[in-house]
Design an enzyme around this catalytic site. Structure first.
Site, PDB file in Angstrom:
ATOM      1  N   HIS A 120      -9.238  -9.788  -8.369  1.00  0.00           N
ATOM      2  CA  HIS A 120     -10.422  -9.925  -7.507  1.00  0.00           C
ATOM      3  C   HIS A 120     -10.904  -8.573  -6.989  1.00  0.00           C
ATOM      4  O   HIS A 120     -11.520  -8.485  -5.936  1.00  0.00           O
ATOM      5  CB  HIS A 120     -10.125 -10.867  -6.323  1.00  0.00           C
ATOM      6  CG  HIS A 120     -10.029 -12.303  -6.741  1.00  0.00           C
ATOM      7  ND1 HIS A 120      -9.403 -13.257  -5.992  1.00  0.00           N
ATOM      8  CD2 HIS A 120     -10.469 -12.935  -7.867  1.00  0.00           C
ATOM      9  CE1 HIS A 120      -9.470 -14.433  -6.620  1.00  0.00           C
ATOM     10  NE2 HIS A 120     -10.102 -14.259  -7.764  1.00  0.00           N
ATOM     11  N   CYS A 149     -24.324   4.423   1.460  1.00  0.00           N
ATOM     12  CA  CYS A 149     -24.341   5.277   0.272  1.00  0.00           C
ATOM     13  C   CYS A 149     -24.718   6.701   0.686  1.00  0.00           C
ATOM     14  O   CYS A 149     -25.738   6.901   1.373  1.00  0.00           O
ATOM     15  CB  CYS A 149     -25.371   4.730  -0.723  1.00  0.00           C
ATOM     16  SG  CYS A 149     -25.595   5.797  -2.163  1.00  0.00           S
ATOM     17  N   GLY A 189       2.629 -16.824  -2.637  1.00  0.00           N
ATOM     18  CA  GLY A 189       1.665 -16.733  -1.545  1.00  0.00           C
ATOM     19  C   GLY A 189       0.231 -17.023  -1.936  1.00  0.00           C
ATOM     20  O   GLY A 189      -0.701 -16.330  -1.513  1.00  0.00           O
ATOM     21  N   THR A 190       0.042 -18.066  -2.748  1.00  0.00           N
ATOM     22  CA  THR A 190      -1.335 -18.446  -3.083  1.00  0.00           C
ATOM     23  C   THR A 190      -1.496 -19.954  -2.983  1.00  0.00           C
ATOM     24  O   THR A 190      -0.603 -20.725  -3.317  1.00  0.00           O
ATOM     25  CB  THR A 190      -1.747 -17.960  -4.491  1.00  0.00           C
ATOM     26  OG1 THR A 190      -3.112 -18.328  -4.734  1.00  0.00           O
ATOM     27  CG2 THR A 190      -0.862 -18.527  -5.591  1.00  0.00           C
ATOM     28  N   ALA A 234       7.594 -15.239   1.907  1.00  0.00           N
ATOM     29  CA  ALA A 234       7.863 -14.355   0.764  1.00  0.00           C
ATOM     30  C   ALA A 234       8.696 -13.148   1.183  1.00  0.00           C
ATOM     31  O   ALA A 234       9.552 -12.675   0.427  1.00  0.00           O
ATOM     32  CB  ALA A 234       6.530 -13.897   0.164  1.00  0.00           C
TER      33      ALA A 234
HETATM   34  N1  APR Z   1       4.995 -16.282   2.559  1.00  0.00           N
HETATM   35  C1  APR Z   1       4.658 -17.135   1.554  1.00  0.00           C
HETATM   36  N2  APR Z   1       3.503 -17.841   1.531  1.00  0.00           N
HETATM   37  C2  APR Z   1       2.665 -17.660   2.566  1.00  0.00           C
HETATM   38  C3  APR Z   1       2.942 -16.792   3.657  1.00  0.00           C
HETATM   39  C4  APR Z   1       4.176 -16.085   3.621  1.00  0.00           C
HETATM   40  N3  APR Z   1       4.535 -15.242   4.602  1.00  0.00           N
HETATM   41  N4  APR Z   1       1.902 -16.846   4.533  1.00  0.00           N
HETATM   42  C5  APR Z   1       1.008 -17.711   4.004  1.00  0.00           C
HETATM   43  N5  APR Z   1       1.453 -18.199   2.836  1.00  0.00           N
HETATM   44  C6  APR Z   1       0.794 -19.142   1.914  1.00  0.00           C
HETATM   45  C7  APR Z   1      -0.095 -20.155   2.586  1.00  0.00           C
HETATM   46  O1  APR Z   1       0.642 -21.309   2.937  1.00  0.00           O
HETATM   47  C8  APR Z   1      -1.123 -20.450   1.480  1.00  0.00           C
HETATM   48  O2  APR Z   1      -0.679 -21.509   0.644  1.00  0.00           O
HETATM   49  O3  APR Z   1      -0.061 -18.364   1.101  1.00  0.00           O
HETATM   50  C9  APR Z   1      -1.167 -19.160   0.674  1.00  0.00           C
HETATM   51  C10 APR Z   1      -2.436 -18.348   0.888  1.00  0.00           C
HETATM   52  O4  APR Z   1      -3.515 -19.102   0.384  1.00  0.00           O
HETATM   53  P1  APR Z   1      -5.013 -18.582   0.636  1.00  0.00           P
HETATM   54  O5  APR Z   1      -5.179 -18.217   2.056  1.00  0.00           O
HETATM   55  O6  APR Z   1      -5.930 -19.605   0.026  1.00  0.00           O
HETATM   56  O7  APR Z   1      -5.095 -17.210  -0.192  1.00  0.00           O
HETATM   57  P2  APR Z   1      -5.264 -17.038  -1.762  1.00  0.00           P
HETATM   58  O8  APR Z   1      -4.559 -18.132  -2.500  1.00  0.00           O
HETATM   59  O9  APR Z   1      -4.899 -15.660  -2.089  1.00  0.00           O
HETATM   60  O10 APR Z   1      -6.852 -17.224  -1.964  1.00  0.00           O
HETATM   61  C11 APR Z   1      -7.345 -17.023  -3.263  1.00  0.00           C
HETATM   62  O11 APR Z   1      -9.591 -17.142  -2.413  1.00  0.00           O
HETATM   63  O12 APR Z   1     -11.010 -16.637  -0.714  1.00  0.00           O
HETATM   64  C12 APR Z   1     -10.635 -16.273  -1.978  1.00  0.00           C
HETATM   65  O13 APR Z   1     -10.870 -14.184  -2.975  1.00  0.00           O
HETATM   66  C13 APR Z   1     -10.116 -14.870  -2.021  1.00  0.00           C
HETATM   67  O14 APR Z   1      -8.356 -13.987  -3.427  1.00  0.00           O
HETATM   68  C14 APR Z   1      -8.685 -15.015  -2.502  1.00  0.00           C
HETATM   69  C15 APR Z   1      -8.693 -16.373  -3.183  1.00  0.00           C
END
Ligand code: APR
Length: 258
Positions: A120, A149, A189-190, A234
């Site tokens: 991203h 800019c 962590g996603t 994590a």
């Molecule tokens: N350890 C492990 N997991 C964690 C922790 C932690 N300390 N803190 C939060 N999480 C988990 C949350 O429970 C959640 O499931 O990480 C996940 C984060 O999810 P999102 O906030 O949706 O982030 P992400 O998956 O990276 O979002 C994807 O969405 O908004 C767009 O471009 C943005 O790249 C991003 C994309």
């Protein structure tokens, strides 16, 4: 923390011919950068449709920069946490081929990972949508935001992928190549709901890879795509897996001749 699953993950990494990591905002929460969709997430404060869509930037860059300034203020001072450091150790041990990250904070590189694919984009460079100049953002200070800019004074757009924008084609091509050729993927962590990024663990699974999910909570991958979920932070789980790998000698298991 489930020690049985920690040991299982260490074993899977050691017997894997090629392991990759796929990370999201959750891996950087312990570095002080909120994620997006948790209770304290950025999207609780800013509606992504109003602040994170490319049309929002075109129609009201000043407004979008209010959200960006909030985010960058934390990103600029954030340091890698034990989760980032653990993945860098795995790469140094020859046990991690690449990190495909959805994050734009540069913390995997700061932790020492050399092979990082920024799916991203990155906060480290910015582009001018008026005169197409690219500007280095690493020397920007908080007081320089919102960034303009130096050539035409238009508001710069960080080279992060906004909703409605395409994924940088090199990042997408290389990520898909990695996911189709790995034998294990650490999904860290996603929430696994944003595509095409979320297709990475699915593509890995489809070609037979072991999918090891590390997350605070279950996601749409859990119980279907993931072989198992190690629930928790994590910053604690990854170092524990690395310690277990080291305890077992930290070398790839001899590929058993079948
Ligand atoms: N350890 C492990 N997991 C964690 C922790 C932690 N300390 N803190 C939060 N999480 C988990 C949350 O429970 C959640 O499931 O990480 C996940 C984060 O999810 P999102 O906030 O949706 O982030 P992400 O998956 O990276 O979002 C994807 O969405 O908004 C767009 O471009 C943005 O790249 C991003 C994309």
């Amino acid at each position: 923390m489930n020690h049985q699953l920690i040991e299982r993950a260490a074993g899977d990494i050691l017997k894997s011919k090629k392991t990759i990591a796929f990370t999201g905002a959750g891996i950087s929460v312990e570095s002080g950068i909120p994620d997006f969709r948790s209770a304290e997430g950025l999207w609780q404060k800013y509606d992504p449709e109003e602040y994170a869509h490319i049309h929002a930037f075109h129609s009201n860059p000043d407004k979008v920069w209010r959200m960006l300034k909030d985010m960058f203020t934390l990103v600029m001072t954030a340091k890698p946490n034990p989760a980032h450091i653990g993945l860098a150790e795995l790469e140094r041990m020859g046990l991690l081929s690449s990190v495909i990250t959805q994050n734009v904070d540069g913390l995997h590189q700061a932790a020492g990972n050399k092979n990082v694919i920024e799916f991203h984009g990155t906060h480290r460079t910015l582009s001018c949508l008026t005169c197409a100049k690219t500007v280095d953002g690493t020397s920007l200070k908080m007081e320089d935001l919102p960034a303009r800019c130096p050539h035409c004074l238009s508001l710069l757009k960080p080279d992060v992928v906004f909703f409605g924008e395409p994924i940088p084609w090199q990042a997408q091509a290389y990520s898909f190549k990695e996911s189709k050729s790995c034998s294990a993927v650490l999904v860290v962590g996603t929430s696994a709901i944003v595509y095409p990024a979320a297709s990475i663990p699915i593509m890995a699974k489809e070609q037979g890879a072991t999918v090891i999910e590390i997350n605070m909570e279950p996601t749409p991958l859990t119980g279907s795509v993931s072989d198992y979920l190690i629930s928790g932070s994590a910053g604690k789980i990854i170092p524990a897996i690395v310690e277990e790998v080291k305890r077992r000698g930290g070398k790839k298991a001899e590929i058993l001749q079948s």
